[in-house]
Motif scaffolding. Structure first.
Motif, PDB file in Angstrom:
ATOM      1  N   UNK A  54      18.711 -18.299 -30.208  1.00 35.29           N
ATOM      2  CA  UNK A  54      17.571 -18.404 -31.120  1.00 35.29           C
ATOM      3  C   UNK A  54      16.390 -19.073 -30.433  1.00 35.29           C
ATOM      4  N   UNK A  55      16.647 -20.113 -29.650  1.00 41.60           N
ATOM      5  CA  UNK A  55      15.560 -20.802 -28.959  1.00 41.60           C
ATOM      6  C   UNK A  55      14.880 -19.886 -27.944  1.00 41.60           C
ATOM      7  N   UNK A  56      15.665 -19.072 -27.261  1.00 44.52           N
ATOM      8  CA  UNK A  56      15.077 -18.126 -26.307  1.00 44.52           C
ATOM      9  C   UNK A  56      14.184 -17.118 -27.026  1.00 44.52           C
ATOM     10  N   UNK A  57      14.634 -16.635 -28.172  1.00 46.51           N
ATOM     11  CA  UNK A  57      13.833 -15.678 -28.939  1.00 46.51           C
ATOM     12  C   UNK A  57      12.545 -16.313 -29.448  1.00 46.51           C
ATOM     13  N   UNK A  58      12.644 -17.513 -30.004  1.00 46.67           N
ATOM     14  CA  UNK A  58      11.463 -18.197 -30.530  1.00 46.67           C
ATOM     15  C   UNK A  58      10.475 -18.516 -29.408  1.00 46.67           C
ATOM     16  N   UNK A  59      10.977 -18.946 -28.262  1.00 49.83           N
ATOM     17  CA  UNK A  59      10.092 -19.247 -27.129  1.00 49.83           C
ATOM     18  C   UNK A  59       9.380 -17.975 -26.663  1.00 49.83           C
ATOM     19  N   UNK A  60      10.104 -16.874 -26.639  1.00 49.30           N
ATOM     20  CA  UNK A  60       9.484 -15.592 -26.241  1.00 49.30           C
ATOM     21  C   UNK A  60       8.400 -15.186 -27.219  1.00 49.30           C
ATOM     22  N   UNK A 115       9.394 -20.096 -39.275  1.00 53.84           N
ATOM     23  CA  UNK A 115       7.977 -19.715 -39.221  1.00 53.84           C
ATOM     24  C   UNK A 115       7.732 -18.293 -38.722  1.00 53.84           C
ATOM     25  N   UNK A 116       8.710 -17.695 -38.058  1.00 58.99           N
ATOM     26  CA  UNK A 116       8.527 -16.354 -37.509  1.00 58.99           C
ATOM     27  C   UNK A 116       9.072 -15.271 -38.430  1.00 58.99           C
ATOM     28  N   UNK A 117       9.587 -15.654 -39.577  1.00 57.12           N
ATOM     29  CA  UNK A 117      10.123 -14.685 -40.523  1.00 57.12           C
ATOM     30  C   UNK A 117       9.089 -14.376 -41.596  1.00 57.12           C
ATOM     31  N   UNK A 118       9.016 -13.136 -42.006  1.00 62.36           N
ATOM     32  CA  UNK A 118       8.068 -12.715 -43.036  1.00 62.36           C
ATOM     33  C   UNK A 118       8.757 -12.652 -44.390  1.00 62.36           C
ATOM     34  N   UNK A 119       8.095 -13.179 -45.385  1.00 62.35           N
ATOM     35  CA  UNK A 119       8.624 -13.126 -46.739  1.00 62.35           C
ATOM     36  C   UNK A 119       9.419 -14.361 -47.093  1.00 62.35           C
ATOM     37  N   UNK A 120       9.176 -14.863 -48.287  1.00 60.30           N
ATOM     38  CA  UNK A 120       9.881 -16.064 -48.737  1.00 60.30           C
ATOM     39  C   UNK A 120      11.345 -15.775 -49.041  1.00 60.30           C
ATOM     40  N   UNK A 121      11.658 -14.526 -49.396  1.00 65.88           N
ATOM     41  CA  UNK A 121      13.042 -14.193 -49.760  1.00 65.88           C
ATOM     42  C   UNK A 121      13.983 -14.384 -48.570  1.00 65.88           C
ATOM     43  N   UNK A 122      13.614 -13.848 -47.412  1.00 66.22           N
ATOM     44  CA  UNK A 122      14.504 -13.955 -46.254  1.00 66.22           C
ATOM     45  C   UNK A 122      14.599 -15.400 -45.771  1.00 66.22           C
ATOM     46  N   UNK A 123      13.508 -16.161 -45.913  1.00 68.42           N
ATOM     47  CA  UNK A 123      13.572 -17.573 -45.540  1.00 68.42           C
ATOM     48  C   UNK A 123      14.538 -18.327 -46.445  1.00 68.42           C
ATOM     49  N   UNK A 183       0.657 -16.374 -27.514  1.00 65.56           N
ATOM     50  CA  UNK A 183      -0.349 -17.222 -26.881  1.00 65.56           C
ATOM     51  C   UNK A 183      -0.405 -18.633 -27.458  1.00 65.56           C
ATOM     52  N   UNK A 184       0.680 -19.115 -28.024  1.00 66.21           N
ATOM     53  CA  UNK A 184       0.715 -20.456 -28.594  1.00 66.21           C
ATOM     54  C   UNK A 184       0.635 -21.486 -27.482  1.00 66.21           C
ATOM     55  N   UNK A 185      -0.223 -22.472 -27.668  1.00 66.48           N
ATOM     56  CA  UNK A 185      -0.337 -23.530 -26.669  1.00 66.48           C
ATOM     57  C   UNK A 185       0.926 -24.373 -26.672  1.00 66.48           C
ATOM     58  N   UNK A 186       1.382 -24.727 -25.492  1.00 69.96           N
ATOM     59  CA  UNK A 186       2.618 -25.503 -25.321  1.00 69.96           C
ATOM     60  C   UNK A 186       3.761 -24.882 -26.117  1.00 69.96           C
ATOM     61  N   UNK A 187       3.958 -23.608 -25.912  1.00 72.62           N
ATOM     62  CA  UNK A 187       4.949 -22.844 -26.651  1.00 72.62           C
ATOM     63  C   UNK A 187       6.364 -23.363 -26.426  1.00 72.62           C
ATOM     64  N   UNK A 188       6.582 -24.072 -25.364  1.00 78.88           N
ATOM     65  CA  UNK A 188       7.914 -24.537 -25.009  1.00 78.88           C
ATOM     66  C   UNK A 188       8.297 -25.851 -25.701  1.00 78.88           C
ATOM     67  N   UNK A 189       7.343 -26.535 -26.331  1.00 81.74           N
ATOM     68  CA  UNK A 189       7.632 -27.840 -26.923  1.00 81.74           C
ATOM     69  C   UNK A 189       8.645 -27.781 -28.073  1.00 81.74           C
ATOM     70  N   UNK A 190       8.526 -26.859 -29.040  1.00 84.89           N
ATOM     71  CA  UNK A 190       9.549 -26.801 -30.091  1.00 84.89           C
ATOM     72  C   UNK A 190      10.948 -26.553 -29.556  1.00 84.89           C
ATOM     73  N   UNK A 191      11.054 -25.681 -28.538  1.00 84.07           N
ATOM     74  CA  UNK A 191      12.359 -25.428 -27.943  1.00 84.07           C
ATOM     75  C   UNK A 191      12.914 -26.686 -27.300  1.00 84.07           C
TER      76      UNK A 191
END
Length: 269
Positions: A130-136, A206-214, A142-150
């Motif tokens: 999951x972390x690899x997918x989110x980082x990708x 944050x990368x999922x669309x729709x409140x239902x799936x969250x 183009x998120x700044x410091x994209x690696x920080x959450x991981x």
């Protein structure tokens, strides 16, 4: 007399200015306040995550709520630890409940499968994927410091053995019947499952669309962790109090991770 009919109507200066774009006063345009500086925090709102309105940091009340939650959980964990150490009525009731669950009707094979979901070899690889997918996704966006959450999620995961192992040695609680030695409080398998899967959900939401799936993903996570704890007690690997204490400790770690992730999103927004 004849000249009065040909004269253009004279307007008062104040009324002419009142109808110019952006001017203040009665009868002005719908955006008459655009030229004025905001007078309340509502006037300086910025978009929050996923394009929804938020407030500019710091968000009122949230830091206080997080600190209160952490303090409450810390007190609860201290109380549970004290009860696990002394020969208390709660500890005796916990052991009676543990023996009753261990003799329950759930097949051993199913209980073993649920307990295995808390193994490091199962939970941690799920988190890494999951972390690899989110980082990708973050790097591609183009998120700044994209690696920080991981990195923050990995640090949170690494904190599990750092906290659990010394606690096991300090408390030295013996295990259920058939389990040799001591060091069963708190449950390492429960903490591994709760933090690994929980951190994966927090970074994925944050990368999922729709409140239902969250909502469904969050509910699925809670059910999964509950099943892991139940499987550990059913197989006689831990007392229920060991599992509950690990869930409290894991909740503290996940709250700290949530606070960091939210601050990052507000800064990026």
């Amino acid at each position: 007399m004849g000249d009065s009919g040909s004269r253009p109507p004279q307007l008062r200066p104040g009324r002419a200015l009142a109808h110019t774009t952006g001017a203040s006063g009665s009868g002005g345009s719908p955006h008459r306040s655009d030229s004025r500086s905001p007078q309340t925090p509502r006037g300086v709102r910025r978009p929050g995550p996923c394009g929804r309105l938020g407030t500019t940091p710091p968000v009122p009340g949230r830091p206080t709520f997080s600190l209160t939650a952490l303090a409450t959980l810390a007190l609860l964990f201290a109380f549970l630890t004290w009860q696990a150490v002394v020969d208390s009525p709660l500890r005796r009731a916990d052991e009676r409940l543990g023996r009753a669950i261990a003799d329950g009707p759930l097949p051993d094979r199913v209980a073993e499968l649920l307990a295995d979901l808390g193994n490091v070899t199962v939970a941690v690889p799920v988190l890494v994927v999951v972390l690899a997918y989110v980082a990708w996704r973050a790097r591609r966006a183009g998120t700044s410091r994209w690696w920080l959450p991981t990195l923050a999620a990995l640090v949170t995961m690494a904190a599990v053995p750092v906290l659990v192992i010394p606690l096991k040695e300090a408390v030295g609680r013996t295990g259920p019947p058939g389990m040799a030695g001591d060091g069963y409080y708190p449950s390492g398998h429960t903490a591994t499952a709760a933090v690994a899967y929980g951190a994966a959900v927090l970074l994925l939401l944050p990368w999922l669309r729709g409140s239902y799936i969250r909502r469904e993903l969050t509910i699925g996570y809670l059910v999964l962790v509950a099943f892991v704890g139940f499987g550990l007690v059913r197989r006689g690997y831990h007392w229920p109090l060991d599992v509950v204490a690990s869930l409290v400790l894991s909740a503290m770690l996940l709250i700290a991770l949530t606070v960091f992730l939210n601050s990052r999103r507000r800064q990026a927004g």
